[in-house]
Motif scaffolding. Structure first.
Motif, mmCIF file in Angstrom:
data_model
loop_
_atom_site.group_PDB
_atom_site.id
_atom_site.type_symbol
_atom_site.label_atom_id
_atom_site.label_comp_id
_atom_site.label_asym_id
_atom_site.label_seq_id
_atom_site.Cartn_x
_atom_site.Cartn_y
_atom_site.Cartn_z
ATOM 1 N N GLU A 253 0.788 -1.078 0.207
ATOM 2 C CA GLU A 253 -0.010 -0.015 0.019
ATOM 3 C C GLU A 253 0.924 1.188 0.007
ATOM 4 O OE1 GLU A 253 0.910 -1.469 4.023
ATOM 5 O OE2 GLU A 253 -0.250 -2.293 2.215
ATOM 6 N N ASN A 254 2.229 1.237 0.276
ATOM 7 C CA ASN A 254 2.945 2.334 0.179
ATOM 8 C C ASN A 254 3.962 2.389 -0.966
ATOM 9 O OD1 ASN A 254 2.256 3.115 2.924
ATOM 10 N ND2 ASN A 254 3.437 1.385 3.834
ATOM 11 N N ASP A 255 3.396 1.676 -2.121
ATOM 12 C CA ASP A 255 4.124 1.678 -3.336
ATOM 13 C C ASP A 255 5.634 1.018 -3.046
ATOM 14 O OD1 ASP A 255 2.310 2.200 -5.010
ATOM 15 O OD2 ASP A 255 2.678 4.321 -5.139
ATOM 16 N N ARG A 256 5.858 0.073 -1.951
ATOM 17 C CA ARG A 256 7.090 -0.596 -2.060
ATOM 18 C C ARG A 256 7.042 -1.788 -2.525
ATOM 19 N NH1 ARG A 256 10.480 2.251 1.339
ATOM 20 N NH2 ARG A 256 11.696 0.301 2.077
ATOM 21 N N PHE A 257 7.996 -2.470 -3.095
ATOM 22 C CA PHE A 257 7.967 -4.002 -3.601
ATOM 23 C C PHE A 257 8.630 -4.874 -2.612
ATOM 24 C CE2 PHE A 257 7.876 -0.987 -7.152
ATOM 25 C CZ PHE A 257 7.074 -1.311 -8.109
ATOM 26 N N VAL A 258 7.877 -5.921 -2.497
ATOM 27 C CA VAL A 258 8.215 -6.778 -1.453
ATOM 28 C C VAL A 258 8.284 -8.109 -2.001
ATOM 29 C CG1 VAL A 258 7.515 -7.711 0.745
ATOM 30 C CG2 VAL A 258 6.829 -5.508 0.477
ATOM 31 N N VAL A 259 9.539 -8.697 -1.552
ATOM 32 C CA VAL A 259 10.021 -10.106 -1.946
ATOM 33 C C VAL A 259 10.059 -11.045 -0.782
ATOM 34 C CG1 VAL A 259 11.472 -11.531 -3.399
ATOM 35 C CG2 VAL A 259 11.162 -9.343 -3.830
ATOM 36 N N GLY B 169 11.384 -2.434 -0.858
ATOM 37 C CA GLY B 169 11.989 -1.024 -1.197
ATOM 38 C C GLY B 169 11.328 -0.672 -2.431
ATOM 39 N N PRO B 170 11.839 0.647 -2.991
ATOM 40 C CA PRO B 170 11.247 1.147 -3.874
ATOM 41 C C PRO B 170 11.640 0.629 -5.410
ATOM 42 C CG PRO B 170 13.007 2.612 -3.298
ATOM 43 C CD PRO B 170 12.821 1.417 -2.309
ATOM 44 N N ASP B 171 12.585 -0.302 -5.479
ATOM 45 C CA ASP B 171 13.369 -0.719 -6.816
ATOM 46 C C ASP B 171 12.596 -1.906 -7.511
ATOM 47 O OD1 ASP B 171 14.865 -1.397 -8.776
ATOM 48 O OD2 ASP B 171 16.538 -0.721 -7.918
ATOM 49 N N GLU B 172 11.663 -1.744 -8.237
ATOM 50 C CA GLU B 172 10.948 -2.677 -8.820
ATOM 51 C C GLU B 172 11.644 -3.800 -9.615
ATOM 52 O OE1 GLU B 172 6.790 -3.726 -11.431
ATOM 53 O OE2 GLU B 172 7.772 -1.794 -11.597
ATOM 54 N N ALA B 173 12.481 -3.334 -10.305
ATOM 55 C CA ALA B 173 13.528 -4.185 -11.215
ATOM 56 C C ALA B 173 14.524 -5.092 -10.207
ATOM 57 C CB ALA B 173 14.583 -3.248 -12.042
ATOM 58 N N TYR B 174 14.739 -4.313 -9.133
ATOM 59 C CA TYR B 174 15.700 -5.046 -8.141
ATOM 60 C C TYR B 174 14.903 -6.350 -7.593
ATOM 61 C CZ TYR B 174 18.650 -6.368 -4.309
ATOM 62 O OH TYR B 174 19.545 -7.286 -3.278
ATOM 63 N N ALA B 175 13.689 -5.950 -7.102
ATOM 64 C CA ALA B 175 12.725 -6.883 -6.411
ATOM 65 C C ALA B 175 12.224 -7.963 -7.293
ATOM 66 C CB ALA B 175 11.251 -6.227 -5.907
ATOM 67 N N VAL B 176 11.888 -7.726 -8.626
ATOM 68 C CA VAL B 176 11.798 -8.830 -9.566
ATOM 69 C C VAL B 176 12.949 -9.633 -9.776
ATOM 70 C CG1 VAL B 176 11.297 -9.120 -12.125
ATOM 71 C CG2 VAL B 176 9.687 -7.118 -10.739
ATOM 72 N N ARG B 177 14.156 -9.068 -9.927
ATOM 73 C CA ARG B 177 15.146 -9.737 -10.170
ATOM 74 C C ARG B 177 15.762 -10.725 -9.011
ATOM 75 N NH1 ARG B 177 20.114 -9.890 -13.121
ATOM 76 N NH2 ARG B 177 21.983 -10.618 -11.794
ATOM 77 N N GLU B 178 15.180 -10.493 -7.854
ATOM 78 C CA GLU B 178 15.387 -11.474 -6.642
ATOM 79 C C GLU B 178 14.605 -12.445 -6.823
ATOM 80 O OE1 GLU B 178 17.255 -11.257 -3.466
ATOM 81 O OE2 GLU B 178 18.476 -10.142 -4.953
ATOM 82 N N LEU B 179 13.432 -12.576 -7.385
ATOM 83 C CA LEU B 179 12.402 -13.473 -7.279
ATOM 84 C C LEU B 179 12.925 -14.313 -8.719
ATOM 85 C CD1 LEU B 179 10.059 -14.940 -5.828
ATOM 86 C CD2 LEU B 179 8.566 -13.732 -7.371
ATOM 87 N N TYR B 180 13.068 -13.681 -9.642
ATOM 88 C CA TYR B 180 13.555 -14.357 -11.001
ATOM 89 C C TYR B 180 14.725 -15.219 -10.779
ATOM 90 C CZ TYR B 180 15.763 -14.705 -15.567
ATOM 91 O OH TYR B 180 16.497 -15.114 -16.582
ATOM 92 N N LEU B 181 15.669 -14.845 -10.007
ATOM 93 C CA LEU B 181 16.737 -15.762 -9.795
ATOM 94 C C LEU B 181 16.462 -16.960 -9.013
ATOM 95 C CD1 LEU B 181 19.434 -12.757 -9.054
ATOM 96 C CD2 LEU B 181 19.323 -14.436 -11.086
ATOM 97 N N LYS B 182 15.601 -16.677 -8.020
ATOM 98 C CA LYS B 182 15.133 -17.802 -7.060
ATOM 99 C C LYS B 182 14.209 -18.546 -8.044
ATOM 100 C CE LYS B 182 14.404 -19.986 -3.481
ATOM 101 N NZ LYS B 182 15.687 -20.969 -2.930
ATOM 102 N N LEU B 183 13.403 -18.106 -8.985
ATOM 103 C CA LEU B 183 12.773 -19.235 -9.980
ATOM 104 C C LEU B 183 13.590 -20.040 -10.682
ATOM 105 C CD1 LEU B 183 9.719 -16.902 -11.192
ATOM 106 C CD2 LEU B 183 9.432 -18.928 -10.397
ATOM 107 N N LYS B 184 14.629 -19.126 -11.091
ATOM 108 C CA LYS B 184 15.725 -20.043 -11.984
ATOM 109 C C LYS B 184 16.491 -21.275 -11.316
ATOM 110 C CE LYS B 184 17.005 -18.721 -15.745
ATOM 111 N NZ LYS B 184 16.569 -19.258 -17.021
ATOM 112 N N SER B 185 16.597 -20.832 -9.843
ATOM 113 C CA SER B 185 17.342 -22.037 -9.157
ATOM 114 C C SER B 185 16.630 -23.276 -9.084
ATOM 115 C CB SER B 185 17.932 -21.273 -8.072
ATOM 116 O OG SER B 185 16.925 -20.935 -7.036
#
Length: 88
Positions: free
Chosen positions: A51-57, A72-88
């Motif tokens: 609700e505060n426009d923060r991305f949560v992984v 935090g506010p960095d969507e690309a960083y947040a998405v990359r964190e989950l993407y890397l977990k998906l790939k592993s």
């Protein structure tokens, strides 16, 4: 989208990550990955915008407790964190 060293495009947004997973035919619910959803169930990984426009992984452990991998506010960083977990 930037490329990783294997030539695969790395999603930058939650919507791009959803599209990537759909394109690859990933059974996300079976894999216990939830994109764009704040799931409270045990044994789940996910990403959402709060609700505060923060991305949560997050990772929900078997005992129901939650470990936040990023908030935090960095969507690309947040998405990359989950993407890397998906790939592993």
């Amino acid at each position: 989208m930037p490329e990783n060293n294997g030539g695969t495009r790395i999603p930058q947004t939650i919507e791009e990550l959803k599209a990537f997973c759909a394109e690859k035919g990933m059974p996300l619910e079976k894999m216990r990955f939830f994109i764009g959803e704040n799931i409270q169930e045990p044994k789940a990984f996910g990403i959402y915008r709060d609700e505060n426009d923060r991305f949560v992984v997050y990772k929900n452990k078997a005992d129901g407790s939650r470990a936040v991998r990023y908030s935090g506010p960095d969507e690309a960083y947040a998405v990359r964190e989950l993407y890397l977990k998906l790939k592993s």
